[in-house]
Scaffold this motif. Sequence first.
Motif, PDB file in Angstrom:
ATOM      1  N   PRO A 148      -3.332 -16.280 -16.178  1.00 37.89           N
ATOM      2  CA  PRO A 148      -4.197 -15.232 -16.706  1.00 37.89           C
ATOM      3  C   PRO A 148      -4.630 -14.260 -15.611  1.00 37.89           C
ATOM      4  O   PRO A 148      -4.590 -14.588 -14.413  1.00 37.89           O
ATOM      5  N   PHE A 149      -5.004 -13.084 -15.998  1.00 42.02           N
ATOM      6  CA  PHE A 149      -5.532 -12.083 -15.077  1.00 42.02           C
ATOM      7  C   PHE A 149      -6.857 -12.570 -14.504  1.00 42.02           C
ATOM      8  O   PHE A 149      -7.780 -12.906 -15.248  1.00 42.02           O
ATOM      9  N   ASP A 150      -6.952 -12.625 -13.178  1.00 39.44           N
ATOM     10  CA  ASP A 150      -8.159 -13.103 -12.496  1.00 39.44           C
ATOM     11  C   ASP A 150      -9.143 -11.945 -12.336  1.00 39.44           C
ATOM     12  O   ASP A 150      -9.297 -11.372 -11.255  1.00 39.44           O
ATOM     13  N   SER A 151      -9.817 -11.612 -13.412  1.00 36.59           N
ATOM     14  CA  SER A 151     -10.702 -10.445 -13.412  1.00 36.59           C
ATOM     15  C   SER A 151     -11.910 -10.636 -12.501  1.00 36.59           C
ATOM     16  O   SER A 151     -12.404  -9.673 -11.906  1.00 36.59           O
ATOM     17  N   ILE A 152     -12.393 -11.869 -12.381  1.00 33.72           N
ATOM     18  CA  ILE A 152     -13.585 -12.127 -11.562  1.00 33.72           C
ATOM     19  C   ILE A 152     -13.317 -11.799 -10.103  1.00 33.72           C
ATOM     20  O   ILE A 152     -14.127 -11.149  -9.430  1.00 33.72           O
ATOM     21  N   THR A 153     -12.166 -12.238  -9.602  1.00 34.63           N
ATOM     22  CA  THR A 153     -11.808 -11.924  -8.212  1.00 34.63           C
ATOM     23  C   THR A 153     -11.429 -10.460  -8.067  1.00 34.63           C
ATOM     24  O   THR A 153     -11.801  -9.800  -7.085  1.00 34.63           O
ATOM     25  N   TYR A 154     -10.718  -9.941  -9.059  1.00 37.77           N
ATOM     26  CA  TYR A 154     -10.201  -8.579  -8.964  1.00 37.77           C
ATOM     27  C   TYR A 154     -11.308  -7.547  -8.791  1.00 37.77           C
ATOM     28  O   TYR A 154     -11.194  -6.649  -7.943  1.00 37.77           O
ATOM     29  N   VAL A 155     -12.367  -7.647  -9.562  1.00 38.90           N
ATOM     30  CA  VAL A 155     -13.395  -6.597  -9.524  1.00 38.90           C
ATOM     31  C   VAL A 155     -14.138  -6.568  -8.194  1.00 38.90           C
ATOM     32  O   VAL A 155     -14.837  -5.595  -7.884  1.00 38.90           O
ATOM     33  N   GLN A 156     -13.989  -7.616  -7.398  1.00 39.29           N
ATOM     34  CA  GLN A 156     -14.661  -7.663  -6.100  1.00 39.29           C
ATOM     35  C   GLN A 156     -13.846  -7.033  -4.981  1.00 39.29           C
ATOM     36  O   GLN A 156     -14.368  -6.771  -3.902  1.00 39.29           O
ATOM     37  N   VAL A 157     -12.562  -6.789  -5.227  1.00 37.40           N
ATOM     38  CA  VAL A 157     -11.686  -6.241  -4.187  1.00 37.40           C
ATOM     39  C   VAL A 157     -11.993  -4.759  -3.968  1.00 37.40           C
ATOM     40  O   VAL A 157     -11.911  -3.964  -4.914  1.00 37.40           O
ATOM     41  N   PRO A 158     -12.331  -4.342  -2.752  1.00 43.12           N
ATOM     42  CA  PRO A 158     -12.546  -2.914  -2.493  1.00 43.12           C
ATOM     43  C   PRO A 158     -11.233  -2.147  -2.650  1.00 43.12           C
ATOM     44  O   PRO A 158     -10.219  -2.518  -2.071  1.00 43.12           O
ATOM     45  N   GLN A 159     -11.285  -1.084  -3.450  1.00 39.50           N
ATOM     46  CA  GLN A 159     -10.081  -0.295  -3.684  1.00 39.50           C
ATOM     47  C   GLN A 159     -10.390   1.194  -3.631  1.00 39.50           C
ATOM     48  O   GLN A 159     -11.438   1.638  -4.113  1.00 39.50           O
ATOM     49  N   LEU A 160      -9.458   1.934  -3.068  1.00 36.51           N
ATOM     50  CA  LEU A 160      -9.539   3.388  -3.028  1.00 36.51           C
ATOM     51  C   LEU A 160      -8.352   3.956  -3.773  1.00 36.51           C
ATOM     52  O   LEU A 160      -7.204   3.587  -3.517  1.00 36.51           O
ATOM     53  N   PHE A 161      -8.628   4.860  -4.705  1.00 33.65           N
ATOM     54  CA  PHE A 161      -7.582   5.602  -5.402  1.00 33.65           C
ATOM     55  C   PHE A 161      -7.722   7.070  -5.003  1.00 33.65           C
ATOM     56  O   PHE A 161      -8.806   7.650  -5.144  1.00 33.65           O
ATOM     57  N   VAL A 162      -6.632   7.667  -4.526  1.00 34.75           N
ATOM     58  CA  VAL A 162      -6.711   9.053  -4.085  1.00 34.75           C
ATOM     59  C   VAL A 162      -5.486   9.821  -4.575  1.00 34.75           C
ATOM     60  O   VAL A 162      -4.366   9.298  -4.588  1.00 34.75           O
ATOM     61  N   MET A 163      -5.722  11.051  -5.010  1.00 36.41           N
ATOM     62  CA  MET A 163      -4.639  11.903  -5.518  1.00 36.41           C
ATOM     63  C   MET A 163      -5.029  13.359  -5.305  1.00 36.41           C
ATOM     64  O   MET A 163      -6.218  13.704  -5.264  1.00 36.41           O
ATOM     65  N   GLY A 164      -4.047  14.220  -5.165  1.00 38.77           N
ATOM     66  CA  GLY A 164      -4.304  15.650  -5.032  1.00 38.77           C
ATOM     67  C   GLY A 164      -4.483  16.306  -6.388  1.00 38.77           C
ATOM     68  O   GLY A 164      -3.869  15.893  -7.382  1.00 38.77           O
ATOM     69  N   SER A 165      -5.311  17.337  -6.444  1.00 39.20           N
ATOM     70  CA  SER A 165      -5.588  18.001  -7.719  1.00 39.20           C
ATOM     71  C   SER A 165      -4.398  18.807  -8.235  1.00 39.20           C
ATOM     72  O   SER A 165      -4.384  19.221  -9.399  1.00 39.20           O
ATOM     73  N   ALA A 166      -3.390  19.029  -7.369  1.00 40.12           N
ATOM     74  CA  ALA A 166      -2.196  19.760  -7.784  1.00 40.12           C
ATOM     75  C   ALA A 166      -0.984  18.825  -7.917  1.00 40.12           C
ATOM     76  O   ALA A 166       0.152  19.281  -7.989  1.00 40.12           O
ATOM     77  N   ASP A 167      -1.244  17.528  -7.989  1.00 35.55           N
ATOM     78  CA  ASP A 167      -0.173  16.532  -8.069  1.00 35.55           C
ATOM     79  C   ASP A 167       0.143  16.226  -9.524  1.00 35.55           C
ATOM     80  O   ASP A 167      -0.703  15.733 -10.263  1.00 35.55           O
TER      81      ASP A 167
ATOM     82  N   LEU B 279      -3.054  13.150   2.618  1.00 39.61           N
ATOM     83  CA  LEU B 279      -4.065  12.253   2.034  1.00 39.61           C
ATOM     84  C   LEU B 279      -4.268  10.983   2.842  1.00 39.61           C
ATOM     85  O   LEU B 279      -5.184  10.209   2.551  1.00 39.61           O
ATOM     86  N   GLN B 280      -3.434  10.757   3.850  1.00 40.71           N
ATOM     87  CA  GLN B 280      -3.483   9.502   4.605  1.00 40.71           C
ATOM     88  C   GLN B 280      -4.840   9.259   5.256  1.00 40.71           C
ATOM     89  O   GLN B 280      -5.297   8.113   5.358  1.00 40.71           O
ATOM     90  N   SER B 281      -5.507  10.307   5.716  1.00 40.19           N
ATOM     91  CA  SER B 281      -6.775  10.125   6.427  1.00 40.19           C
ATOM     92  C   SER B 281      -7.826   9.446   5.557  1.00 40.19           C
ATOM     93  O   SER B 281      -8.674   8.701   6.065  1.00 40.19           O
ATOM     94  N   TYR B 282      -7.785   9.677   4.252  1.00 34.75           N
ATOM     95  CA  TYR B 282      -8.740   9.026   3.355  1.00 34.75           C
ATOM     96  C   TYR B 282      -8.523   7.512   3.364  1.00 34.75           C
ATOM     97  O   TYR B 282      -9.484   6.726   3.391  1.00 34.75           O
ATOM     98  N   THR B 283      -7.255   7.112   3.359  1.00 36.57           N
ATOM     99  CA  THR B 283      -6.919   5.694   3.384  1.00 36.57           C
ATOM    100  C   THR B 283      -7.299   5.060   4.714  1.00 36.57           C
ATOM    101  O   THR B 283      -7.899   3.980   4.760  1.00 36.57           O
ATOM    102  N   THR B 284      -6.961   5.729   5.810  1.00 37.28           N
ATOM    103  CA  THR B 284      -7.256   5.178   7.135  1.00 37.28           C
ATOM    104  C   THR B 284      -8.754   5.007   7.335  1.00 37.28           C
ATOM    105  O   THR B 284      -9.212   3.966   7.826  1.00 37.28           O
ATOM    106  N   ASP B 285      -9.538   6.012   6.968  1.00 38.64           N
ATOM    107  CA  ASP B 285     -11.001   5.919   7.099  1.00 38.64           C
ATOM    108  C   ASP B 285     -11.559   4.790   6.234  1.00 38.64           C
ATOM    109  O   ASP B 285     -12.474   4.071   6.644  1.00 38.64           O
ATOM    110  N   PHE B 286     -11.003   4.642   5.046  1.00 43.89           N
ATOM    111  CA  PHE B 286     -11.431   3.568   4.141  1.00 43.89           C
ATOM    112  C   PHE B 286     -11.172   2.204   4.771  1.00 43.89           C
ATOM    113  O   PHE B 286     -12.051   1.328   4.786  1.00 43.89           O
TER     114      PHE B 286
END
Length: 327
Positions: A229-248, A308-315
């Motif tokens: 089954p999907f481990d939702s309890i663990t999943y929601v605790q994982v820090p995640q960054l989603f980044v995209m360009g407005s012209a993508d 967009l890489q700098s957003y990931t590296t800083d994160f």
Amino acid sequence: MMKKKILLILTGLLLLGSTAITLFVGPYFLNVSYYPANAGKGYYAGFYVYISPGAKKLAASGKAVTFLVQPNNSGITSDDPAVHKKDAWWTGFERHKIANELDVILLVPAFIRPGTDWHIYTHALDRDVLTTGRKDLARTDLQLIAMIDEARAFLKQDSIHSNPKFLIQGFSASGMFANRFTMLHPDRILAAAIGSPGGWPIAPQKKYNNNLLPYPAGVGDLETLIGMPFDSITYVQVPQLFVMGSADNNDSLDFTDGWEKESADLVDTLFGNDPQSRWPNSEALYKSVNSNTRFILVNGIGHDRKKLQSYTTDFFLRILNQNNPSN
């Protein structure tokens, strides 16, 4: 006399050229290792491991080092492993400066993206990867875990100890891989950074408005596919960054190598028919389950990883500092 001068000039230019090449690729070339495929240990493709200078210093001081996984994305189909191996090497070369900045160990798999069975989009960890009978292409998520565990065990012999949880980043198809891998194995992820994941990050829900969301639209049939089954309890605790360009507007849902038409049509109907219109709806879905995620839409940027890489590296730097404040 003139011939000798020309010969000396050409020799000098060759020496300068070779020196420049050595300085350009040398630091990576001297510190990267290739691990060949080993089916007996659970992985049917090779992979590269680069140890940054900062990671070596941390290991020498007795501290555990963190891995950064960068899934490969050659952008082409080929049944020749050498094609994807070459691309993985260059991917590692391009990302090794990020590893240097983060003081981590970089791992890049060299999964093939087949030409014969072109619909199995290994580099995006699509549905076919979870259902195929081809052992070399099946469950590349588990193959990646086997690679990481092999590298950790090998480096431990050299007194380089590492954290069991790792960072993972990707952009476009490799962003889809990172996004879906995190959903499948949240217990192994320290943090995930996902750039422009093919027009739709997998929804952390089984249903939406009574509509089943099959993988990779969502996790509606995940247990049927992988037997867990999907481990939702663990999943929601994982820090995640989603980044995209407005012209993508790069949209994997328009192509049948990564999506079943029914699932793509469902996402279009429920959440929007292009990446930009879906973005706020995806963010809302992640927020609705209280996941530890942040969505960033960068104004004026298209499908451009480098911008967009700098957003990931800083994160990642923030995550590493939080987990190892003394480093």
